[in-house]
Design a protein around this motif. Structure first.
Motif, mmCIF file in Angstrom:
data_model
loop_
_atom_site.group_PDB
_atom_site.id
_atom_site.type_symbol
_atom_site.label_atom_id
_atom_site.label_comp_id
_atom_site.label_asym_id
_atom_site.label_seq_id
_atom_site.Cartn_x
_atom_site.Cartn_y
_atom_site.Cartn_z
ATOM 1 N N ILE A 59 0.846 -1.200 0.000
ATOM 2 C CA ILE A 59 0.000 0.000 0.000
ATOM 3 C C ILE A 59 0.881 1.249 0.000
ATOM 4 C CG2 ILE A 59 -1.729 1.313 1.312
ATOM 5 C CD1 ILE A 59 -2.746 -1.269 -0.194
ATOM 6 N N LYS A 60 1.944 1.227 0.779
ATOM 7 C CA LYS A 60 2.883 2.357 0.768
ATOM 8 C C LYS A 60 3.448 2.558 -0.631
ATOM 9 C CE LYS A 60 4.221 1.591 5.559
ATOM 10 N NZ LYS A 60 5.271 1.034 6.417
ATOM 11 N N GLU A 61 3.790 1.468 -1.318
ATOM 12 C CA GLU A 61 4.335 1.567 -2.680
ATOM 13 C C GLU A 61 3.321 2.215 -3.627
ATOM 14 O OE1 GLU A 61 7.411 0.950 -3.755
ATOM 15 O OE2 GLU A 61 8.035 0.349 -1.730
ATOM 16 N N ILE A 62 2.065 1.845 -3.510
ATOM 17 C CA ILE A 62 1.018 2.464 -4.331
ATOM 18 C C ILE A 62 0.958 3.959 -4.038
ATOM 19 C CG2 ILE A 62 -1.498 2.636 -4.655
ATOM 20 C CD1 ILE A 62 -1.579 -0.447 -4.174
ATOM 21 N N LEU A 63 1.013 4.315 -2.768
ATOM 22 C CA LEU A 63 0.940 5.726 -2.380
ATOM 23 C C LEU A 63 2.144 6.516 -2.876
ATOM 24 C CD1 LEU A 63 -0.509 5.168 1.171
ATOM 25 C CD2 LEU A 63 -1.657 6.355 -0.720
ATOM 26 N N TYR A 64 3.331 5.910 -2.888
ATOM 27 C CA TYR A 64 4.516 6.591 -3.416
ATOM 28 C C TYR A 64 4.328 6.910 -4.896
ATOM 29 C CZ TYR A 64 6.850 4.685 0.786
ATOM 30 O OH TYR A 64 7.197 4.340 2.074
ATOM 31 N N ARG A 65 3.810 5.948 -5.652
ATOM 32 C CA ARG A 65 3.591 6.181 -7.084
ATOM 33 C C ARG A 65 2.526 7.254 -7.306
ATOM 34 N NH1 ARG A 65 4.206 0.566 -7.049
ATOM 35 N NH2 ARG A 65 1.976 0.179 -7.279
ATOM 36 N N VAL A 66 1.466 7.221 -6.491
ATOM 37 C CA VAL A 66 0.404 8.222 -6.606
ATOM 38 C C VAL A 66 0.939 9.615 -6.294
ATOM 39 C CG1 VAL A 66 -1.712 9.048 -5.474
ATOM 40 C CG2 VAL A 66 -1.552 6.686 -6.264
ATOM 41 N N ALA A 67 1.785 9.728 -5.285
ATOM 42 C CA ALA A 67 2.360 11.030 -4.922
ATOM 43 C C ALA A 67 3.117 11.633 -6.099
ATOM 44 C CB ALA A 67 3.279 10.879 -3.712
ATOM 45 N N GLU A 68 3.928 10.827 -6.744
ATOM 46 C CA GLU A 68 4.705 11.318 -7.889
ATOM 47 C C GLU A 68 3.799 11.651 -9.071
ATOM 48 O OE1 GLU A 68 7.955 12.156 -8.061
ATOM 49 O OE2 GLU A 68 7.923 11.733 -5.908
ATOM 50 N N ARG A 69 2.848 10.780 -9.350
ATOM 51 C CA ARG A 69 1.978 10.969 -10.514
ATOM 52 C C ARG A 69 1.074 12.191 -10.361
ATOM 53 N NH1 ARG A 69 -1.413 6.500 -10.365
ATOM 54 N NH2 ARG A 69 -3.193 7.760 -9.818
ATOM 55 N N THR A 70 0.517 12.389 -9.159
ATOM 56 C CA THR A 70 -0.467 13.450 -8.948
ATOM 57 C C THR A 70 0.131 14.701 -8.314
ATOM 58 O OG1 THR A 70 -1.058 12.635 -6.757
ATOM 59 C CG2 THR A 70 -2.311 11.756 -8.644
ATOM 60 N N GLN A 71 1.362 14.586 -7.819
ATOM 61 C CA GLN A 71 2.033 15.670 -7.103
ATOM 62 C C GLN A 71 1.257 16.100 -5.858
ATOM 63 O OE1 GLN A 71 3.065 18.724 -9.967
ATOM 64 N NE2 GLN A 71 4.557 17.381 -10.926
ATOM 65 N N ILE A 72 0.662 15.109 -5.197
ATOM 66 C CA ILE A 72 -0.020 15.326 -3.920
ATOM 67 C C ILE A 72 0.920 14.903 -2.808
ATOM 68 C CG2 ILE A 72 -1.921 14.525 -2.441
ATOM 69 C CD1 ILE A 72 -3.606 14.221 -4.987
ATOM 70 N N GLN A 73 1.001 15.713 -1.765
ATOM 71 C CA GLN A 73 1.861 15.402 -0.620
ATOM 72 C C GLN A 73 1.344 14.173 0.110
ATOM 73 O OE1 GLN A 73 4.739 17.268 0.493
ATOM 74 N NE2 GLN A 73 4.979 15.385 1.659
ATOM 75 N N VAL A 74 2.221 13.185 0.327
ATOM 76 C CA VAL A 74 1.924 11.992 1.105
ATOM 77 C C VAL A 74 2.854 12.004 2.310
ATOM 78 C CG1 VAL A 74 2.011 9.465 1.169
ATOM 79 C CG2 VAL A 74 1.114 10.620 -0.852
ATOM 80 N N THR A 75 2.270 11.965 3.509
ATOM 81 C CA THR A 75 3.049 11.963 4.738
ATOM 82 C C THR A 75 2.754 10.701 5.519
ATOM 83 O OG1 THR A 75 2.967 14.382 4.844
ATOM 84 C CG2 THR A 75 3.583 13.220 6.874
ATOM 85 N N LEU A 76 3.789 9.920 5.786
ATOM 86 C CA LEU A 76 3.679 8.705 6.574
ATOM 87 C C LEU A 76 4.040 9.036 8.010
ATOM 88 C CD1 LEU A 76 4.894 7.895 3.562
ATOM 89 C CD2 LEU A 76 4.576 5.640 4.538
ATOM 90 N N VAL A 77 3.162 8.709 8.937
ATOM 91 C CA VAL A 77 3.379 9.006 10.355
ATOM 92 C C VAL A 77 3.542 7.682 11.088
ATOM 93 C CG1 VAL A 77 2.461 10.163 12.404
ATOM 94 C CG2 VAL A 77 1.938 11.074 10.129
ATOM 95 N N ALA A 78 4.640 7.555 11.855
ATOM 96 C CA ALA A 78 4.925 6.291 12.528
ATOM 97 C C ALA A 78 5.755 6.524 13.780
ATOM 98 C CB ALA A 78 5.666 5.353 11.589
ATOM 99 N N ASN A 79 5.738 5.518 14.667
ATOM 100 C CA ASN A 79 6.555 5.551 15.876
ATOM 101 C C ASN A 79 7.995 5.145 15.582
ATOM 102 O OD1 ASN A 79 4.211 6.111 17.259
ATOM 103 N ND2 ASN A 79 3.937 4.053 18.029
#
Length: 151
Positions: free
Chosen positions: A14-34
């Motif tokens: 799912i993270k990989e899909i989101l990385y590709r979407v971020a580049e394709r759409t130029q939408i900021q994707v922020t992953l929040v984790a401990n």
């Protein structure tokens, strides 16, 4: 619009899909984790590490989410808070949480927790499948297309 990811338990595919979407759409994707996360070098992708602790990442997402933002999470209480703030919440299997269904999902979650605490083996979620991955990608694409058409 921005995409926030409850990244501690988010499947890698799912993270990989989101990385590709971020580049394709130029939408900021922020992953929040401990934990420290490695993300691709991109001006559209970033990782935010928060201190360890119960629901610390969730609280950080709730504090930062804005109306119209999308949060990717399997955490039902977090999804409920996102909806209250006017955001959208999508689980990694491709199902959107909605104001119409979130109360029922919270009730079921509490019931299952009660069963587990009394010793009943409730099993766990089914294994993440290729169909889940495809459902997520399709739901995300439809959502982004709807948001673009509104702007």
């Amino acid at each position: 619009m921005q995409i926030w990811v409850d990244a501690d338990a988010c499947p890698g595919v799912i993270k990989e899909i989101l990385y590709r979407v971020a580049e394709r759409t130029q939408i900021q994707v922020t992953l929040v984790a401990n934990q420290l996360l490695r993300v691709p070098g991109s001006k559209f992708i970033r990782a935010l590490q928060v201190p360890g602790g119960f629901d610390v990442a969730d609280a950080e997402i709730v504090e930062r989410v804005q109306p119209g933002d999308l949060v990717v999470t399997a955490d039902i209480p977090l999804a409920a808070q996102v909806l209250e703030k006017g955001g959208f919440a999508l689980n990694p299997r491709g199902d959107f949480y909605t104001k119409d269904t979130i109360a029922q999902q919270l009730t079921m979650r509490a019931f299952m927790e009660e069963l587990r605490s009394s010793g009943v083996d409730t099993g766990g979620p089914s294994a993440f499948s290729q169909a889940d991955r495809q459902n997520f990608a399709n739901a995300l694409d439809r959502h982004l297309a709807r948001q673009r058409s509104r702007n």
